[in-house]
Design a protein around this motif. Structure first.
Motif, PDB file in Angstrom:
ATOM      1  N   THR A 131       0.762  -1.395  -0.035  1.00  0.00           N
ATOM      2  CA  THR A 131       0.132   0.152  -0.025  1.00  0.00           C
ATOM      3  C   THR A 131       0.967   1.255   0.012  1.00  0.00           C
ATOM      4  O   THR A 131       1.482   1.631   0.924  1.00  0.00           O
ATOM      5  CB  THR A 131      -0.858   0.155   1.325  1.00  0.00           C
ATOM      6  OG1 THR A 131      -1.610  -1.170   1.203  1.00  0.00           O
ATOM      7  CG2 THR A 131      -1.917   1.240   1.105  1.00  0.00           C
ATOM      8  N   MET A 132       0.835   2.011  -0.882  1.00  0.00           N
ATOM      9  CA  MET A 132       1.703   3.078  -1.129  1.00  0.00           C
ATOM     10  C   MET A 132       0.895   4.609  -1.038  1.00  0.00           C
ATOM     11  O   MET A 132      -0.161   4.498  -0.874  1.00  0.00           O
ATOM     12  CB  MET A 132       2.481   3.102  -2.326  1.00  0.00           C
ATOM     13  CG  MET A 132       3.196   1.970  -2.578  1.00  0.00           C
ATOM     14  SD  MET A 132       4.361   1.648  -3.980  1.00  0.00           S
ATOM     15  CE  MET A 132       3.344   1.874  -5.216  1.00  0.00           C
ATOM     16  N   VAL A 133       1.890   5.727  -0.962  1.00  0.00           N
ATOM     17  CA  VAL A 133       1.222   7.018  -0.862  1.00  0.00           C
ATOM     18  C   VAL A 133       0.019   7.266  -1.811  1.00  0.00           C
ATOM     19  O   VAL A 133      -0.772   7.916  -1.355  1.00  0.00           O
ATOM     20  CB  VAL A 133       2.431   7.946  -0.861  1.00  0.00           C
ATOM     21  CG1 VAL A 133       3.105   7.886  -2.200  1.00  0.00           C
ATOM     22  CG2 VAL A 133       2.048   9.333  -0.568  1.00  0.00           C
ATOM     23  N   ASP A 134       0.251   6.784  -2.820  1.00  0.00           N
ATOM     24  CA  ASP A 134      -1.026   7.108  -3.958  1.00  0.00           C
ATOM     25  C   ASP A 134      -2.018   6.118  -3.844  1.00  0.00           C
ATOM     26  O   ASP A 134      -3.005   6.395  -4.627  1.00  0.00           O
ATOM     27  CB  ASP A 134      -0.327   7.076  -5.278  1.00  0.00           C
ATOM     28  CG  ASP A 134       0.046   5.697  -5.757  1.00  0.00           C
ATOM     29  OD1 ASP A 134       0.433   4.921  -5.014  1.00  0.00           O
ATOM     30  OD2 ASP A 134       0.337   5.495  -6.964  1.00  0.00           O
ATOM     31  N   SER A 135      -1.946   5.153  -2.947  1.00  0.00           N
ATOM     32  CA  SER A 135      -3.320   4.151  -2.866  1.00  0.00           C
ATOM     33  C   SER A 135      -3.536   3.280  -4.381  1.00  0.00           C
ATOM     34  O   SER A 135      -4.679   2.801  -4.579  1.00  0.00           O
ATOM     35  CB  SER A 135      -4.699   4.607  -2.618  1.00  0.00           C
ATOM     36  OG  SER A 135      -4.264   5.415  -1.238  1.00  0.00           O
ATOM     37  N   HIS A 136      -2.570   3.404  -5.116  1.00  0.00           N
ATOM     38  CA  HIS A 136      -2.568   2.740  -6.530  1.00  0.00           C
ATOM     39  C   HIS A 136      -1.943   1.318  -6.072  1.00  0.00           C
ATOM     40  O   HIS A 136      -1.780   0.928  -4.778  1.00  0.00           O
ATOM     41  CB  HIS A 136      -1.884   3.449  -7.463  1.00  0.00           C
ATOM     42  CG  HIS A 136      -2.818   4.122  -8.386  1.00  0.00           C
ATOM     43  ND1 HIS A 136      -3.498   5.309  -7.644  1.00  0.00           N
ATOM     44  CD2 HIS A 136      -3.144   4.558  -9.576  1.00  0.00           C
ATOM     45  CE1 HIS A 136      -4.180   5.997  -8.489  1.00  0.00           C
ATOM     46  NE2 HIS A 136      -3.932   5.398  -9.460  1.00  0.00           N
ATOM     47  N   ASN A 137      -1.913   0.373  -7.101  1.00  0.00           N
ATOM     48  CA  ASN A 137      -1.673  -1.074  -6.999  1.00  0.00           C
ATOM     49  C   ASN A 137      -0.072  -1.487  -7.307  1.00  0.00           C
ATOM     50  O   ASN A 137       0.173  -1.097  -8.567  1.00  0.00           O
ATOM     51  CB  ASN A 137      -2.630  -1.822  -7.881  1.00  0.00           C
ATOM     52  CG  ASN A 137      -3.928  -1.505  -7.480  1.00  0.00           C
ATOM     53  OD1 ASN A 137      -4.282  -1.371  -5.991  1.00  0.00           O
ATOM     54  ND2 ASN A 137      -4.997  -1.122  -8.259  1.00  0.00           N
ATOM     55  N   ARG A 152      -0.142  10.785  -6.307  1.00  0.00           N
ATOM     56  CA  ARG A 152       0.053   9.862  -7.519  1.00  0.00           C
ATOM     57  C   ARG A 152       1.349  10.418  -8.382  1.00  0.00           C
ATOM     58  O   ARG A 152       2.150   9.401  -8.821  1.00  0.00           O
ATOM     59  CB  ARG A 152      -1.016  10.023  -8.513  1.00  0.00           C
ATOM     60  CG  ARG A 152      -1.067   9.100  -9.810  1.00  0.00           C
ATOM     61  CD  ARG A 152      -1.028   7.463  -9.365  1.00  0.00           C
ATOM     62  NE  ARG A 152      -0.660   6.709 -10.632  1.00  0.00           N
ATOM     63  CZ  ARG A 152      -0.152   5.564 -10.567  1.00  0.00           C
ATOM     64  NH1 ARG A 152       0.555   5.314  -9.618  1.00  0.00           N
ATOM     65  NH2 ARG A 152       0.048   5.120 -11.955  1.00  0.00           N
ATOM     66  N   ALA A 153       1.501  11.546  -8.566  1.00  0.00           N
ATOM     67  CA  ALA A 153       2.582  12.184  -9.322  1.00  0.00           C
ATOM     68  C   ALA A 153       3.914  11.751  -8.845  1.00  0.00           C
ATOM     69  O   ALA A 153       4.770  11.380  -9.128  1.00  0.00           O
ATOM     70  CB  ALA A 153       2.584  13.622  -9.481  1.00  0.00           C
ATOM     71  N   ARG A 154       3.996  11.588  -7.406  1.00  0.00           N
ATOM     72  CA  ARG A 154       5.368  11.198  -6.576  1.00  0.00           C
ATOM     73  C   ARG A 154       5.609   9.718  -7.072  1.00  0.00           C
ATOM     74  O   ARG A 154       6.805   9.570  -7.320  1.00  0.00           O
ATOM     75  CB  ARG A 154       5.129  11.468  -5.056  1.00  0.00           C
ATOM     76  CG  ARG A 154       6.462  11.079  -4.226  1.00  0.00           C
ATOM     77  CD  ARG A 154       7.424  12.208  -4.508  1.00  0.00           C
ATOM     78  NE  ARG A 154       8.434  12.415  -5.477  1.00  0.00           N
ATOM     79  CZ  ARG A 154       9.358  11.723  -5.557  1.00  0.00           C
ATOM     80  NH1 ARG A 154       9.465  10.491  -4.906  1.00  0.00           N
ATOM     81  NH2 ARG A 154      10.085  12.137  -6.416  1.00  0.00           N
ATOM     82  N   VAL A 155       4.547   8.944  -6.979  1.00  0.00           N
ATOM     83  CA  VAL A 155       4.837   7.513  -7.445  1.00  0.00           C
ATOM     84  C   VAL A 155       5.388   7.391  -9.009  1.00  0.00           C
ATOM     85  O   VAL A 155       6.421   6.738  -9.359  1.00  0.00           O
ATOM     86  CB  VAL A 155       3.649   6.612  -7.253  1.00  0.00           C
ATOM     87  CG1 VAL A 155       3.793   5.163  -7.912  1.00  0.00           C
ATOM     88  CG2 VAL A 155       3.267   6.590  -5.718  1.00  0.00           C
TER      89      VAL A 155
END
Lengths: 395, 379
Positions: free
Chosen positions: B201-207, B355-358
């Protein structure tokens, strides 16, 4: 890509290969490497003359102008191919002039038939050299507040006033000039766009010394200069429309300076000057990163310039976009020269020596500081983008 | 080729924008996050993507795709970026499809490409190992064993790794970390013995997932491309990912910017709309310029991949580097100009920053690509 376009590219490549002298494929290093044309023009070398004459005869000093005005009659796609193929072999522009980059487009849009037939072929053939009479001592960023007056007297205007930052006024044959023809109207509504001969009685010029040394800029004085009213371009008191249209082209030209760059890739210039470590990396790791970031932005700007042309062709261009490009291109060019000075180190500091080509690096660096001032400051450009593209309130 | 979208590409953009805007606005991503959804994306929407032909954009027609190109894939990615939609499009339709189309044997293509095109298989690329993207430094080992290879190592930031049906894994079959030669790509079934997948689980809540490989056996049928010669194939797949990730970042940046300009025209302080303040106008105008220049660079890279897949490296590096810096600036400016509201979780703008950070780290940040450009130019 259609077959005819492919053929055109092949033919263009072959023609340039056969006709562009090898000397004209080297980066320009001296001021007289640029050929400006005009009544008193001289060539700095035989290859310069040959290259100019061949391109002129083909109509390729202005590839995209109609043939009847001395151009090549090419469409947008073809003209782009000519530019690309010239760039591919490092071919110099055969003729540089404000007639081509600024007045020509404005005349094509706003000039009457007589004016177009009189002036455009002479621009294409490099016979007349033009200068631009826009800024005044008290009308810089606020250009529309200009005060040079043109009083009506029968079939003539009588022009009195002063311009400043008139590039090459001391070498120019004719001037395109903004004058006030109505002092009662609002400032944008009393301006007219006129053309006249710099040899007219009452015109005088005085060069301006800049921080970079000798400069093409002049102060230009008009003392009762008599100009036929037939030399008015467009409608009386509507000169601001012409002026703005021309400025878009001027800004596109200035923004192109960052894109064209100064010849060799910056990374290689720096590697030659500073040296590389055992991994082949520039022996200044911080500068290396700055140059790499610069080259990323430079490549992106080149793509944006290409896209701007394609958008215009597709009818999707925003008319104020040239302001964004002018802003970015000039700021990038300033960055380039800061990096060049850093890469050049002590060698780049010399001001007067043949070794340094009379301080070429330092003078160029200082000269670029004007890029984000001339033709509209960066702040004015950002204001235009804010108002006309982003539609921000009160901009 | 003109550096503008064709009519067909514009139609594709409009249909992607219509679908994603309706079915997957930012609220969709937010709900998946808040519900702690186990897959982290919507299988229904993925089926719709397949029905609309999005999954097979990069797949030849004889394998069930539409054989379009990277410009088209970028068009979809940009729209995904606008709404922060979690979708296996990147992992499967871009990375998986590129890897198998470019490197797959006849049998491999036949087995996997139709399933990607019809949405029934999720594939992904497992390449990164350390904190930064350094594919040349791949340590993961693949040692010959019996009729195949035995894999040992660990991968990180495997996009959609927790739901993937097929892992494309970069491992070293010879040479030492840091050497360009000696890499091989393997097709690994994630259900194989010895594969341990941890959803991250990352900062952007993506997968994404971290995946450990402990004595995982792969038969020689599982080799994608040539043994020891996987570097060029991997670089091609990565470039496909970088250019389309740059397109997603462009979408993120422009949406953050659009919302910010709207906010400047609504929010009042000192009795004025804040958009009247020149300090903010000039920053907005600067950001607009950066975004438009990046838009051109991204399209240039996507076209370059379509024109000559193997020679697009320079344009791709420029695009990913520019997207990295521009989108970072866009989300930072967006947050600052939204003031306190931008700091709240209830407000969407912070989600764009996350999201941009990821995306910045994904397959090389701006520094990585500027460095690659400098190396390619020998300085």
């Amino acid at each position: 890509m259609t077959a005819s376009i492919d053929t055109f590219r092949k033919e263009t490549r072959a023609w340039l290969e056969a006709n562009c002298p090898p000397e004209m494929r080297k980066p320009m290093t001296r001021e007289d490497d640029t050929y400006w044309g005009g009544r008193n023009a001289t060539y700095s070398s035989e290859p310069q003359k040959v290259w100019f004459e061949r391109m002129r005869d083909k109509g390729w000093t202005v590839p995209h102008w109609p043939k009847e005005y001395g151009g090549g009659g090419l469409d947008g796609e073809e003209a782009k191919i000519v530019r690309q193929e010239m760039a591919a072999i490092g071919a110099r522009l055969p003729l540089v002039s404000f007639g081509i980059s600024m007045l020509g487009p404005a005349l094509l849009k706003y000039g009457n038939d007589v004016q177009k037939k009189e002036h455009l072929p002479k621009i294409a053939a490099g016979l007349i050299r033009w200068c631009q009479g826009y800024s005044e001592p008290n009308a810089g960023s606020d250009l529309a507040s200009l005060q040079t007056r043109a009083d009506s007297d029968g079939d003539e205007f009588v022009i009195t006033g002063q311009k400043i930052w008139t590039s090459y006024a001391n070498y120019a044959d004719w001037i395109f000039c903004l004058v006030r023809t109505d002092f009662q109207a609002k400032k944008h509504d009393g301006i007219s766009f006129v053309l006249f001969d710099m040899a007219s009685k009452g015109v005088s010029t005085k060069p301006i010394l800049l921080i970079s040394g000798k400069s093409p800029f002049c102060e230009t004085f008009f003392d009762g200069v008599r100009v036929p009213k037939s030399n008015l371009v467009g409608t009386l008191n509507r000169g601001w429309d012409v002026a703005k249209y021309l400025l878009q082209h001027e800004r596109a030209m200035i923004s192109g300076m960052g894109e064209r760059g100064g010849g060799r890739p910056l990374g290689q210039v720096a590697a030659n000057a500073i040296g590389v470590d055992d991994k082949g990396r520039l022996d200044d790791s911080v500068l290396r990163g700055q140059i790499a970031s610069f080259e990323v932005d430079e490549a992106a700007l080149a793509a944006a310039a290409e896209r701007a042309v394609d958008l215009a062709k597709a009818g999707q261009a925003h008319p104020a976009f040239s302001s964004a490009m002018k802003y970015y291109g000039t700021e990038l060019n300033k960055r380039r020269h800061e990096l060049l000075m850093s890469a050049g180190g002590i060698d780049a500091l010399e001001w007067e020596s043949s070794r340094s080509h009379e301080g070429h690096a330092a003078r160029s660096w200082l000269r670029t500081k004007a890029n984000s001032i001339e033709g509209g400051t960066s702040e004015v450009m950002l204001g235009i983008v804010a108002k006309r593209i982003l539609d921000l309130p009160g901009a | 080729m003109a550096l503008v979208l064709t009519e067909e590409q514009t139609l594709l953009r409009d249909s992607a924008r219509g679908l994603i805007g309706e079915k997957a606005p930012v609220a969709h991503m937010r709900k998946l996050r808040d519900d702690k959804d186990v897959t982290g994306f919507s299988r229904d929407l993925w089926r719709t993507f397949a029905e609309m032909g999005f999954c097979g954009l990069l797949i030849p027609e004889d394998h069930g795709g539409s054989n379009l190109g990277f410009v088209e894939a970028g068009v979809v990615m940009e729209e995904i970026g606008r709404t922060l939609m979690p979708s296996p499009f990147f992992s499967t339709a871009v990375l998986g499809a590129s890897a198998l189309s470019r490197g797959g044997s006849g049998a491999q293509r036949k087995e996997f490409l139709p399933k990607i095109a019809d949405g029934s298989l999720i594939a992904t690329l497992a390449v990164d190992e350390g904190a930064k993207h350094r594919p040349v430094k791949t340590r993961m080992q693949a040692v010959r064993s019996g009729n195949g290879f035995r894999l040992n190592g660990a991968k990180a930031l495997v996009v959609d790794g927790h739901v993937a049906d097929l892992l494309i894994v970069a491992a070293r079959t010879s040479g030492a970390p840091g050497e360009r030669d000696g890499l091989t790509l393997f097709l690994v079934n994630p259900k194989s013995r010895g594969v341990a997948i941890e959803r991250t689980t990352m900062v952007d809540s993506h997968n994404a997932a971290r995946i450990e490989f402990k004595d995982v056996d792969v038969t020689s049928d599982g080799v994608l491309g040539e043994v020891d010669q996987g570097g060029a194939l991997l670089e091609g797949i990565l470039n496909a990912g970088r250019a389309t990730a740059a397109a997603e970042m462009l979408g993120i940046g422009e949406e953050a910017f659009t919302r910010t300009v709207t906010y400047l025209k609504e929010r009042k302080q000192f009795g004025k709309l804040i958009g009247e303040f020149q300090a903010l106008q000039h920053r907005a105008a600067h950001l607009y310029t950066e975004i438009e220049i990046t838009r051109a660079a991204v399209l240039k890279a996507l076209q370059a991949l379509d024109a000559d897949y193997g020679k697009a490296g320079f344009a791709v590096a420029v695009a990913k580097a520019r997207a990295g810096t521009t989108t970072t600036l866009a989300v930072q400016e967006a947050l600052q100009m939204h003031g306190g509201a931008g700091m709240t979780d209830a407000f969407d703008i912070g989600l764009f920053m996350k999201r941009a950070r990821v995306c910045q780290e994904l397959f090389g940040d701006a520094n990585f690509h500027a460095d690659a450009l400098a190396q390619s130019k020998q300085y």
